[in-house]
Design an enzyme around this catalytic site. Structure first.
Site, PDB file in Angstrom:
ATOM      1  CG  ASP A 298       0.833  -6.620   0.654  1.00  0.00           C
ATOM      2  OD1 ASP A 298       0.024  -5.683   0.759  1.00  0.00           O
ATOM      3  OD2 ASP A 298       1.556  -6.760  -0.341  1.00  0.00           O
ATOM      4  N   GLY A 305      -2.789 -13.943   4.062  1.00  0.00           N
ATOM      5  CA  GLY A 305      -3.326 -15.312   4.037  1.00  0.00           C
ATOM      6  C   GLY A 305      -4.813 -15.333   3.703  1.00  0.00           C
ATOM      7  N   GLY A 380      -4.806  -6.627  -3.667  1.00  0.00           N
ATOM      8  CA  GLY A 380      -4.990  -5.484  -4.563  1.00  0.00           C
ATOM      9  C   GLY A 380      -4.464  -5.792  -5.954  1.00  0.00           C
ATOM     10  CE1 TYR A 382       4.129  -7.020  -8.247  1.00  0.00           C
ATOM     11  CE2 TYR A 382       3.464  -4.781  -7.721  1.00  0.00           C
ATOM     12  CZ  TYR A 382       4.329  -5.657  -8.343  1.00  0.00           C
ATOM     13  OH  TYR A 382       5.385  -5.187  -9.069  1.00  0.00           O
ATOM     14  CE1 TYR A 384       4.643  -9.338  -3.990  1.00  0.00           C
ATOM     15  CE2 TYR A 384       2.482  -8.789  -3.099  1.00  0.00           C
ATOM     16  CZ  TYR A 384       3.720  -8.395  -3.565  1.00  0.00           C
ATOM     17  OH  TYR A 384       4.028  -7.067  -3.613  1.00  0.00           O
ATOM     18  CG  HIS A 433       7.961  -6.355  -4.497  1.00  0.00           C
ATOM     19  ND1 HIS A 433       6.590  -6.404  -4.547  1.00  0.00           N
ATOM     20  CD2 HIS A 433       8.374  -5.792  -5.656  1.00  0.00           C
ATOM     21  CE1 HIS A 433       6.189  -5.891  -5.713  1.00  0.00           C
ATOM     22  NE2 HIS A 433       7.252  -5.511  -6.393  1.00  0.00           N
ATOM     23  CE1 TYR A 570       9.004  -8.410  19.089  1.00  0.00           C
ATOM     24  CE2 TYR A 570       9.833  -9.551  17.155  1.00  0.00           C
ATOM     25  CZ  TYR A 570       8.787  -9.027  17.876  1.00  0.00           C
ATOM     26  OH  TYR A 570       7.511  -9.127  17.373  1.00  0.00           O
TER      27      TYR A 570
HETATM   28 CU   LIG Z   1       7.171  -4.712  -8.185  1.00  0.00          CU
END
Ligand SMILES: [Cu+2]
Length: 634
Positions: A298, A305, A380, A382, A384, A433, A570
């Site tokens: 996301d 943001g 969408g 969800y 957060y 998640h 990295y």
């Molecule tokens: Cu979930």
């Protein structure tokens, strides 16, 4: 390089929040240079992270250097560019073409949400697939532009694309998530503007039960709770600089990362130089041919943001609230202000410490408070919430609140192991998640070390004559590749970040300890396509030597990225991290087997981590917290 005529006023501090004027100025510079045309879309625009030394040496009143970084998409040719412009001189500092095959694609645009639907609605094959399912009115079908991932398919290499799943929306007040149209996935070329492949698999009934949230009569038994602060809040906000109870920090906001926190200190003692959620991924665990590719980064793929909510007093935040607006760029590089995107307040948090002394008869109680800095983003289905907490006792906590609507499918039948039936015929596939916090640690200064501390059971013997010893194994992490670590619940594993040059009253390095929640990392198999792209999510902890261009755990260009980007890349240099300027990257999250109770909207689920002072102070730093006056106790 190219120069436009009008440099703009520079802001007062290099970490000040991005302004509308600065976005417009950056765009004007790019237009004047011929880099931005009518065909250009902005895949990202943000302030390039300013040089650490320049930030630290910045003097009040002196103009700060402001550099804007933008990712550009040519809507006609599909060409991608990564550019940097100086707002001070009006110069284009760098302009580079991105190779989508080697490096990855740019994020999904706002307009792609509309275009994906227009494109499938105009596709005869897709319309036929809908008609086979008895759906003949495309105006009632919502299409979701879902990030495609990278599965190495020949016809997808270098193609800017999304995969589209569809949902039936019977009327404009009904959430479509309750009515997934399963068995069909359209693969959409966003540059050509057409479906290039249609997966038309099983015919499954569209679940019918409504997902509306307004069809239940409200209970009438809740009495009001009011939070009042008659003398106002104890926090001070000056621009984006927050001071509260010995804490000091600067608040930033980025279209991609959302909240960024800078120069976090307690009592003028540095703890973290910069903290942000650098990436996240939501992998789904259903092998269905129309869904096996579902996994959303996301941040890097959608710019979470940009989807920050405008928060409302009394609903989203209670008490004396300070808000900050966030300014992001739209698809065309024009500024868009999100009012009240960032919420800052203090709240009561129960007992801080308490003791009834039986030998003196004295009772003491002090109440804990915390400073809360948060924002909410809806990507969408969800929602957060990202919450950073700063406690009176020097503890820092990060909490993600996951809520909103679970992603749905048609439930194929009893015992289907990859989804939960949450309503008749409606499935919610299992998923994770996973978030990565990038913590540019600066505990009492830049030169820090990381020790892994495990609880150890010692066998009875010379070192454990009575068998009662509670052992502790401490291992210094010395190199980047040795510092890729997993959580270990059975050993209560924690990581201590210390400063070898600054000691407490017993001569030990001052330190903060990272307490993980000991949850599993990425479950997808190591041979899966996702494993390669979400390398950051395969370990709980990474420690790298600070490098100014390494901000994102899955790399700069995450959408359709090839494997190996970000942290796995990295750490290839395997630099030493023992007493260097280091960055700690912590992956945490939830593995979510949806519950019946998560439908039709999910009560907040939580995950995060805690950073506690460990010998950073010489004793409990909250003895000076006064008791709550008696008139508040009645
Ligand atoms: Cu979930």
């Amino acid at each position: 390089m190219q120069t436009s005529e009008a440099p703009v006023d520079t802001a007062a501090h290099p970490l000040d929040l991005l302004t509308e004027q600065e976005i417009s100025a950056a765009r004007a510079i790019l237009v004047a240079a011929g880099i931005v045309t009518d065909d250009t879309r902005f895949g990202y625009l943000g302030r390039a992270e300013p040089d650490k030394t320049a930030v630290r040496e910045h003097q009040a009143g002196v103009a700060a250097q402001r550099v804007i970084r933008a990712f550009l998409i040519d809507a006609v040719s599909g060409e991608l560019r990564d550019v940097r412009v100086s707002l001070d001189t009006g110069e284009v500092l760098s302009d580079r073409v991105i190779d989508p095959v080697r490096e990855g694609q740019l994020p999904i645009l706002d307009q792609d949400f509309v275009r994906a639907e227009e494109i499938v609605h105009a596709d005869p094959e897709w319309l036929a697939a809908m008609a086979r399912r008895g759906l003949t009115d495309p105006s009632k079908i919502r299409a979701c532009p879902l990030s495609a991932g990278n599965y190495g398919y020949e016809d997808e290499l270098g193609r800017r694309m999304v995969r589209v799943l569809s949902f039936y929306q019977p009327d404009d007040q009904s959430p479509p998530w309750a009515h997934p149209i399963d068995g069909v996935a359209a693969y959409v070329d966003l540059v050509a503007g057409r479906v290039f492949r249609l997966i038309d698999d099983e015919l499954m009934p569209v679940p019918e039960e409504s997902g509306r949230l307004d069809e239940v009569a409200h209970r009438t038994t809740l009495k009001p709770i009011e939070i009042t602060q008659p003398e106002g809040s104890s926090l001070e906000l000056s621009g984006n600089q927050v001071s509260w109870q010995n804490w000091q920090l600067r608040v930033g906001f980025d279209a991609r990362e959302g909240l960024t926190l800078h120069q976090i200190s307690y009592d003028d003692r540095s703890i973290i130089y910069r903290a942000a959620i650098s990436e996240m991924v939501i992998p789904y665990g259903d092998p269905s041919p129309v869904r096996f590719w579902q996994n959303y980064f996301d941040s890097g793929e959608y710019l979470l943001g940009k989807f920050a909510n405008s928060l409302e007093l009394g609903c989203d935040c209670l008490g004396e609230i300070s808000y900050l607006d966030a300014v992001v760029a739209d698809d065309f590089g024009n500024p868009r202000t999100i009012k009240n995107a960032i919420c800052i307040h203090e709240e009561d948090f129960g007992i801080l410490w308490k003791h009834h002394e039986i030998f003196t008869g004295r009772s003491d109680t002090r109440r804990q408070r915390r400073l809360v800095i948060s924002f909410f983003s809806t990507v969408g289905n969800y929602d957060y919430g990202f919450y950073w907490y700063f406690y009176l006792d020097g503890t820092i906590e990060m909490e993600v609140k996951a809520t909103g609507v679970v992603f749905t499918s048609a439930y194929p039948g009893d015992g289907y192991p990859y989804a939960t039936q949450v309503a008749p015929g409606l499935g919610a596939p299992s998923h994770q998640h996973l978030f990565n916090a990038r913590l540019d640690m600066a505990v009492a200064g830049d030169r820090n070390t990381v020790d892994e501390i495990d609880i150890e059971r010692l066998p009875m013997g010379k070192d454990n004559p009575y068998g009662n010893v509670i052992g502790r194994r401490i291992t210094r992490l010395t190199n980047e590749r040795d510092a890729m670590r997993d959580a270990a619940a059975d050993r209560g594993r924690v990581w201590r970040i210390g400063n070898p040059d600054v000691v407490n009253r017993f001569g030990e390095p001052v330190a903060y300890v990272l307490f993980p929640q000991q949850q599993p990392t990425l479950i997808a198999d190591s041979a899966s396509a996702l494993h390669g792209r979400a390398g950051f999510a395969t370990r709980s902890l990474w420690v790298t030597r600070y490098a100014p261009n390494e901000l994102y755990a899955a790399g700069d260009f995450v959408n359709q990225s090839p494997p190996g980007k970000g942290l796995p890349e990295y750490v290839q240099r395997d630099a030493g991290v023992d007493g260097e300027d280091i960055v700690v990257w912590h992956t945490f999250g939830l593995t979510h087997f949806p519950r019946l109770e998560d439908w039709p909207v999910m009560p907040v689920d939580r995950c995060g981590f805690t950073l506690k002072p460990y010998g950073f102070f010489d004793r409990n730093p909250t003895l000076d917290v006064p008791p709550t006056t008696a008139d508040h106790c009645h």
